[in-house]
Design a protein around this motif. Structure first.
Motif, PDB file in Angstrom:
ATOM      1  N   ASP A  33       4.411  -2.645  11.821  1.00  0.00           N
ATOM      2  CA  ASP A  33       4.133  -3.612  12.875  1.00  0.00           C
ATOM      3  C   ASP A  33       4.124  -5.048  12.334  1.00  0.00           C
ATOM      4  O   ASP A  33       4.278  -5.271  11.140  1.00  0.00           O
ATOM      5  CB  ASP A  33       2.796  -3.259  13.538  1.00  0.00           C
ATOM      6  N   PRO A  34       3.914  -6.050  13.217  1.00  0.00           N
ATOM      7  CA  PRO A  34       3.952  -7.452  12.770  1.00  0.00           C
ATOM      8  C   PRO A  34       2.678  -7.929  12.088  1.00  0.00           C
ATOM      9  O   PRO A  34       2.579  -9.111  11.752  1.00  0.00           O
ATOM     10  CB  PRO A  34       4.146  -8.234  14.091  1.00  0.00           C
ATOM     11  N   GLY A  35       1.695  -7.071  11.874  1.00  0.00           N
ATOM     12  CA  GLY A  35       0.386  -7.498  11.400  1.00  0.00           C
ATOM     13  C   GLY A  35       0.354  -7.968   9.959  1.00  0.00           C
ATOM     14  O   GLY A  35       1.262  -7.712   9.156  1.00  0.00           O
ATOM     15  N   SER A  36      -0.744  -8.632   9.614  1.00  0.00           N
ATOM     16  CA  SER A  36      -0.912  -9.165   8.267  1.00  0.00           C
ATOM     17  C   SER A  36      -1.006  -8.054   7.225  1.00  0.00           C
ATOM     18  O   SER A  36      -0.563  -8.218   6.082  1.00  0.00           O
ATOM     19  CB  SER A  36      -2.169 -10.042   8.203  1.00  0.00           C
ATOM     20  N   ARG A  37      -1.578  -6.907   7.601  1.00  0.00           N
ATOM     21  CA  ARG A  37      -1.686  -5.790   6.654  1.00  0.00           C
ATOM     22  C   ARG A  37      -0.299  -5.273   6.290  1.00  0.00           C
ATOM     23  O   ARG A  37      -0.018  -4.976   5.130  1.00  0.00           O
ATOM     24  CB  ARG A  37      -2.530  -4.674   7.251  1.00  0.00           C
ATOM     25  N   SER A  38       0.577  -5.184   7.289  1.00  0.00           N
ATOM     26  CA  SER A  38       1.945  -4.751   7.031  1.00  0.00           C
ATOM     27  C   SER A  38       2.671  -5.746   6.135  1.00  0.00           C
ATOM     28  O   SER A  38       3.392  -5.362   5.210  1.00  0.00           O
ATOM     29  CB  SER A  38       2.691  -4.593   8.358  1.00  0.00           C
ATOM     30  N   ARG A  39       2.465  -7.023   6.404  1.00  0.00           N
ATOM     31  CA  ARG A  39       3.136  -8.040   5.583  1.00  0.00           C
ATOM     32  C   ARG A  39       2.647  -8.008   4.145  1.00  0.00           C
ATOM     33  O   ARG A  39       3.400  -8.293   3.216  1.00  0.00           O
ATOM     34  CB  ARG A  39       2.917  -9.425   6.203  1.00  0.00           C
ATOM     35  N   ALA A  40       1.374  -7.648   3.951  1.00  0.00           N
ATOM     36  CA  ALA A  40       0.846  -7.531   2.590  1.00  0.00           C
ATOM     37  C   ALA A  40       1.450  -6.327   1.874  1.00  0.00           C
ATOM     38  O   ALA A  40       1.739  -6.387   0.664  1.00  0.00           O
ATOM     39  CB  ALA A  40      -0.673  -7.424   2.630  1.00  0.00           C
ATOM     40  N   PHE A  41       1.640  -5.217   2.610  1.00  0.00           N
ATOM     41  CA  PHE A  41       2.249  -4.024   2.025  1.00  0.00           C
ATOM     42  C   PHE A  41       3.715  -4.267   1.680  1.00  0.00           C
ATOM     43  O   PHE A  41       4.220  -3.792   0.672  1.00  0.00           O
ATOM     44  CB  PHE A  41       2.151  -2.847   3.002  1.00  0.00           C
ATOM     45  N   TYR A  42       4.405  -4.983   2.551  1.00  0.00           N
ATOM     46  CA  TYR A  42       5.849  -5.164   2.407  1.00  0.00           C
ATOM     47  C   TYR A  42       6.198  -6.645   2.494  1.00  0.00           C
ATOM     48  O   TYR A  42       6.697  -7.118   3.521  1.00  0.00           O
ATOM     49  CB  TYR A  42       6.587  -4.372   3.486  1.00  0.00           C
ATOM     50  N   PRO A  43       5.936  -7.415   1.428  1.00  0.00           N
ATOM     51  CA  PRO A  43       6.193  -8.873   1.466  1.00  0.00           C
ATOM     52  C   PRO A  43       7.658  -9.211   1.670  1.00  0.00           C
ATOM     53  O   PRO A  43       7.981 -10.308   2.142  1.00  0.00           O
ATOM     54  CB  PRO A  43       5.674  -9.353   0.105  1.00  0.00           C
ATOM     55  N   ASP A  44       8.559  -8.286   1.331  1.00  0.00           N
ATOM     56  CA  ASP A  44       9.996  -8.531   1.523  1.00  0.00           C
ATOM     57  C   ASP A  44      10.489  -8.037   2.869  1.00  0.00           C
ATOM     58  O   ASP A  44      11.699  -8.056   3.134  1.00  0.00           O
ATOM     59  CB  ASP A  44      10.797  -7.857   0.407  1.00  0.00           C
ATOM     60  N   GLY A  45       9.580  -7.588   3.702  1.00  0.00           N
ATOM     61  CA  GLY A  45       9.962  -7.121   5.037  1.00  0.00           C
ATOM     62  C   GLY A  45       9.781  -5.622   5.184  1.00  0.00           C
ATOM     63  O   GLY A  45       9.851  -4.871   4.193  1.00  0.00           O
TER      64      GLY A  45
END
Length: 397
Positions: A228-240
């Motif tokens: 999803d677009p959340g901050s937790r997802s972005r932390a897990f996958y910084p490259d997308g």
């Protein structure tokens, strides 16, 4: 002993909250806290990739689940069942689980731990102990363990599938049990024997642009992503996030889209024509992927204003949504569901999200729409809000 661990995705952002029942604080808002245990030789454990575990919702290649209330379903024999959670688990996260179609139970869990959810305290008729019983957990688990004399089997898959695409309203934000109190979940649960995926996330925009802080894409892009677009997802996958192949999944028979609130409000304020084109793009993508799916556009209310002695509702992007419907009208697979008249001003909380009663109203009307328009039977009975007990159940109050 086979054991594998997965990361746990959030079901709620808070580990606990206050639930009011007829204006009073509910004494036991989250029944079902499971004990933490250590596995021994009395258990047989199944890894994350065990074919007996049926995953529901979107999961990435690391068996991490995302979006709204993903989970697992399985069948087991015996009288005990435990679930293990891995290092990706958010400490103290609240999970929902249930046996068969009984009421949902709730338990906080933490990383790198095993919790027993079914045990001697579980009420169970003698003839059910050796039988295969369905167990469901909404959020990710991390390996399942049963008694070493018991058996785990995969549950049957239903022939029909419903996909819901939306933002915080479809996610149930601010409702008592969030996703499990949302109109989206109440609708699919009320249909009964259908598979479902709730691709919904609070704060998501439809249009593919910067939406709030950090969300670089909208749902036209995220519909083809695992997380999803959340901050937790972005932390897990910084490259997308990983790409999600919708065509590899069971095709949806019905796709309901309710979006627009986040695009409409400050600071996003997406122009109407941009919203229209994004909506058309998403529906065309869905139709290419699932050419036999019916798509239902659900109008997105905005605010109620008082005029004299009346409250008058407004709709976000009302004309644009109707124009999208008109664009596809001759093709026959797109319908428009007008929420006007279903909700009143007191069915909406101060942040423009439905109350629990508002969600029940929406789900009830949608069930009737599916029955009358799609000719779908309600199996078993078209129930709404049968999975939690939080209504007043006292005769004196």
């Amino acid at each position: 002993m086979r054991v594998a661990y997965l990361g746990l995705s959030l079901l709620w952002s808070l580990t606990s909250a206050t639930i009011l029942q007829n204006g009073q604080v509910k004494d036991d808002p989250y029944p079902g806290q499971a004990p933490i245990i250590a596995l021994d030789d009395s258990w047989t454990s199944y890894g994350a990739d065990a074919p007996e575990i049926a995953y529901k919702g979107r999961w990435d290649s690391q068996h991490i689940s995302w979006w709204s209330a993903p989970g697992i379903k399985l069948q087991f024999s015996g009288n005990k069942l435990a679930v293990s959670f891995g290092p990706g688990t958010t400490d103290g996260v609240l999970v929902a689980y249930r046996l068969g179609n009984l009421d949902w139970q709730y338990s906080n869990v933490t990383a790198d731990s095993t919790y027993q959810f079914i045990g001697p305290w579980t009420e169970m008729d003698e003839d059910l102990i050796d039988a295969q019983k369905p167990f469901e957990m909404r959020v990710q688990i991390a390996g399942v363990s049963t008694a070493n004399t018991a058996q785990l089997t995969v549950p049957p898959k239903f022939n029909r599938k419903v996909e819901v695409i939306g933002g915080s309203i479809a996610s149930g934000q601010y409702a008592s049990y969030e996703t499990l109190s949302s109109w989206a979940y109440l609708f699919v649960a009320g249909l009964g024997n259908v598979e479902h995926t709730l691709t919904t996330y609070a704060g998501a925009c439809l249009v593919d642009k910067q939406c709030y802080d950090g969300q670089a894409h909208g749902m036209t892009w995220y519909w083809n992503r695992a997380s999803d677009p959340g901050s937790r997802s972005r932390a897990f996958y910084p490259d997308g996030p990983e790409v999600w192949d919708n065509s590899a999944e069971q095709p949806a028979d019905l796709v309901i889209i309710q979006m627009g609130g986040n695009d409409y409000r400050h600071p996003n304020e997406i122009p109407g024509r941009n919203f229209y084109h994004a909506y058309v793009e998403l529906i065309e993508d869905i139709h290419r992927t699932w050419p036999h799916a019916v798509v239902l556009i659900m109008s997105q209310w905005w605010v109620w204003r008082r005029e004299g002695l009346n409250y008058i509702p407004s709709i976000a992007y009302e004309q644009e949504a109707k124009d999208v419907h008109a664009h596809f009208k001759d093709k026959g697979f797109v319908y428009y569901f007008d929420t006007t008249g279903i909700l009143q001003h007191n069915d909406i909380n101060p942040k423009n999200h439905p109350t629990d009663v508002g969600h029940v109203k929406l789900a009830s009307h949608l069930l009737q729409w599916a029955k009358l328009v799609l000719r779908w039977n309600m199996e078993p009975l078209g129930e709404v809000q049968h999975g939690t007990l939080y209504w007043n159940d006292q005769q004196e109050y």
